[in-house]
Design a protein around this motif. Structure first.
Motif, short mmCIF file in Angstrom:
data_model
loop_
_atom_site.label_atom_id
_atom_site.label_comp_id
_atom_site.label_asym_id
_atom_site.label_seq_id
_atom_site.Cartn_x
_atom_site.Cartn_y
_atom_site.Cartn_z
N SER A 177 36.52 28.19 46.89
CA SER A 177 37.70 29.22 46.51
C SER A 177 37.76 28.85 45.10
O SER A 177 37.27 28.07 44.38
N CYS A 178 38.33 29.86 44.52
CA CYS A 178 38.50 30.31 43.02
C CYS A 178 39.61 29.49 42.34
O CYS A 178 39.68 29.20 41.28
N GLY A 179 40.57 28.84 42.96
CA GLY A 179 41.77 28.29 42.31
C GLY A 179 42.61 29.10 41.61
O GLY A 179 42.55 30.38 41.86
N ASP A 180 43.26 28.77 40.77
CA ASP A 180 44.22 29.34 39.90
C ASP A 180 43.59 30.06 39.02
O ASP A 180 42.65 29.89 38.09
N ILE A 181 43.69 31.55 39.03
CA ILE A 181 42.93 32.40 38.24
C ILE A 181 42.94 32.14 36.66
O ILE A 181 42.21 32.62 35.81
N ASN A 182 44.29 31.57 36.39
CA ASN A 182 44.51 31.07 34.85
C ASN A 182 44.04 29.92 34.37
O ASN A 182 44.17 29.40 33.35
N GLY A 183 43.63 29.27 35.54
CA GLY A 183 43.00 27.59 35.19
C GLY A 183 41.77 27.40 35.10
O GLY A 183 41.00 28.72 34.64
N ILE A 184 41.27 26.27 35.20
CA ILE A 184 39.77 25.84 34.56
C ILE A 184 38.86 26.56 35.83
O ILE A 184 37.56 26.26 35.53
N GLY A 185 39.23 26.47 37.04
CA GLY A 185 38.50 26.72 38.13
C GLY A 185 37.23 27.78 38.12
O GLY A 185 35.88 27.28 38.38
N ILE A 186 37.55 29.03 37.90
CA ILE A 186 36.56 29.96 37.69
C ILE A 186 35.66 29.62 36.57
O ILE A 186 34.22 29.82 36.65
N GLU A 187 35.96 29.41 35.30
CA GLU A 187 35.08 28.81 34.31
C GLU A 187 34.14 27.62 34.77
O GLU A 187 32.79 27.58 34.68
N LEU A 188 34.61 26.80 35.33
CA LEU A 188 33.69 25.76 36.18
C LEU A 188 32.57 26.19 37.16
O LEU A 188 31.53 25.66 37.08
N ILE A 189 33.18 27.18 37.81
CA ILE A 189 32.44 27.84 38.95
C ILE A 189 31.33 28.51 37.89
O ILE A 189 30.09 28.44 38.29
N VAL A 190 31.53 29.25 37.06
CA VAL A 190 30.37 30.13 36.49
C VAL A 190 29.59 29.10 35.82
O VAL A 190 28.16 29.44 35.82
N LYS A 191 29.82 28.25 35.11
CA LYS A 191 29.03 27.24 34.48
C LYS A 191 28.29 26.37 35.26
O LYS A 191 27.14 26.15 35.31
N ALA A 192 28.59 26.00 36.49
CA ALA A 192 28.07 24.99 37.58
C ALA A 192 27.05 26.11 38.19
O ALA A 192 25.78 25.57 38.30
N LYS A 201 49.60 33.06 43.09
CA LYS A 201 49.32 34.13 44.38
C LYS A 201 47.89 34.46 44.76
O LYS A 201 47.51 34.34 45.86
N TYR A 202 47.02 34.51 43.65
CA TYR A 202 45.62 34.78 43.94
C TYR A 202 44.84 33.72 44.49
O TYR A 202 43.93 33.76 44.87
N ALA A 203 45.46 32.45 43.76
CA ALA A 203 44.70 31.11 44.49
C ALA A 203 44.86 31.18 45.82
O ALA A 203 44.11 30.65 46.61
N VAL A 204 46.11 31.38 46.46
CA VAL A 204 46.23 31.33 47.73
C VAL A 204 45.53 32.31 48.54
O VAL A 204 44.84 32.09 49.58
N ILE A 205 45.48 33.62 47.94
CA ILE A 205 44.62 34.70 48.65
C ILE A 205 43.00 34.21 48.93
O ILE A 205 42.66 34.39 50.00
N SER A 206 42.57 33.58 47.72
CA SER A 206 41.08 33.13 47.69
C SER A 206 41.13 32.05 48.91
O SER A 206 40.03 32.10 49.55
N LEU A 207 41.85 31.13 48.75
CA LEU A 207 41.94 29.93 49.66
C LEU A 207 41.93 30.22 51.11
O LEU A 207 41.42 29.96 52.25
N ARG A 208 43.02 31.17 51.27
CA ARG A 208 42.97 31.77 53.19
C ARG A 208 41.63 32.57 53.09
O ARG A 208 41.31 32.43 54.43
N SER A 209 41.12 33.39 52.58
CA SER A 209 40.09 34.15 52.68
C SER A 209 38.88 33.08 52.89
O SER A 209 38.01 33.25 53.82
N ALA A 210 38.88 32.03 52.21
CA ALA A 210 37.60 30.97 52.30
C ALA A 210 38.06 30.40 53.67
O ALA A 210 37.04 30.02 54.36
N ILE A 211 39.10 29.76 54.00
CA ILE A 211 39.30 29.27 55.08
C ILE A 211 39.19 29.88 56.33
O ILE A 211 38.35 29.51 57.31
#
Length: 271
Positions: free
Chosen positions: A11-26, A98-108
């Motif tokens: 899941s991508c987490g908060d789209i304004n947070g560190i989540g997607i940056e971490l995902i891209v780098k990892a 809002k989009y953090a929850v959309i991502s989480l629900r889709s992933a679950i």
């Protein structure tokens, strides 16, 4: 090459947070795709936004809208939404939640359907995800309800050290009122099962940490340990290797990690 790689959802987490940056780098490290097939639940444009910011990475992905299109040799982006949204890194706002929850629900949902074998969650902010239909304080209680689990436990792992929590997201002043023998035994049973099944530890040793400084000093600085002790006794009656309560303010020091496979604090280590 591993031809039986598990499909792992992220899941991508908060789209304004560190989540997607971490995902891209990892996932710029190609070695990860050798052991699993990653599926990131987000949106192409959002991922591209952060990919352009991470100029020192080599991140490529395969966009999909259904799981029949998964590329096992690449990172996959499962598009959870199509609309354009404003991305404001570092800003806490309603859009991020809002989009953090959309991502989480889709992933679950994908996890429930068996489309992914496991789930990794990027960080959410507990305040901006709140709504009438999402009143959870974090991922763990939401996963508990989503899978209709009787109980869950959060465990943090680092090499041979494993720390599990008796309570989560409870104000310090209220923790003592949440502790009881039934709760502690339930957590111990889950931990025991996980150590055997997930970590391959045949006879796990579990240390239970006290609530008060010095584990109460025999009642001089608190008596909540008198709630914990009967749970430890009952666990031993069930042939579990459970010890304590130990003084949490002294237990986590060099040396103890060699003797006990897991530390089980009732409060002193919290998420």
């Amino acid at each position: 090459m591993n031809t039986n790689k598990p499909v792992i959802g992220i899941s991508c987490g908060d789209i304004n947070g560190i989540g997607i940056e971490l995902i891209v780098k990892a996932f710029s490290d190609a070695r990860i795709s050798e052991i699993c097939t990653p599926v990131i639940f987000a949106n192409n444009k959002v991922v591209n936004f952060y990919r352009k910011l991470a100029t020192d990475t080599n991140f490529n992905f395969n966009p999909i809208k259904d799981f029949s299109r998964i590329n096992t040799k690449q990172v996959n982006i499962f598009n959870c939404w199509e609309e354009d949204i404003a991305i404001t890194p570092g800003v806490l706002n309603e859009t991020g939640g809002k989009y953090a929850v959309i991502s989480l629900r889709s992933a679950i949902k994908a996890l429930q359907d068996g489309s992914v074998a496991g789930l990794v969650t990027a960080p959410i902010h507990k305040s901006n995800v709140q709504s009438e239909d999402f009143t959870y304080t974090g991922h763990t209680p939401y996963l508990k309800d989503a899978f209709e689990a009787k109980d869950v436990v959060m465990m943090m792992c680092a090499e041979n050290m494993r720390v599990a929590l008796a309570t989560e997201h409870v104000p310090v002043k209220d923790v003592a009122s949440h502790l009881n023998v039934e709760l502690i035994l339930s957590k111990l049973n889950l931990i025991q099962q996980s150590l055997i099944t997930d970590f391959g530890i045949t006879k796990p040793r579990i240390a239970v940490l006290g609530l008060n400084p010095h584990a109460g000093d025999d009642g001089l600085v608190g008596d909540e340990e008198e709630i914990i002790k009967p749970a430890i006794k009952e666990a031993k009656n069930r042939n579990q290797l459970v010890f304590g309560p130990f003084s949490a303010d002294a237990f986590l020091r060099v040396g103890n990690t060699k003797n006990l496979m897991l530390y089980y604090p009732c409060i002193m280590i919290r998420d």
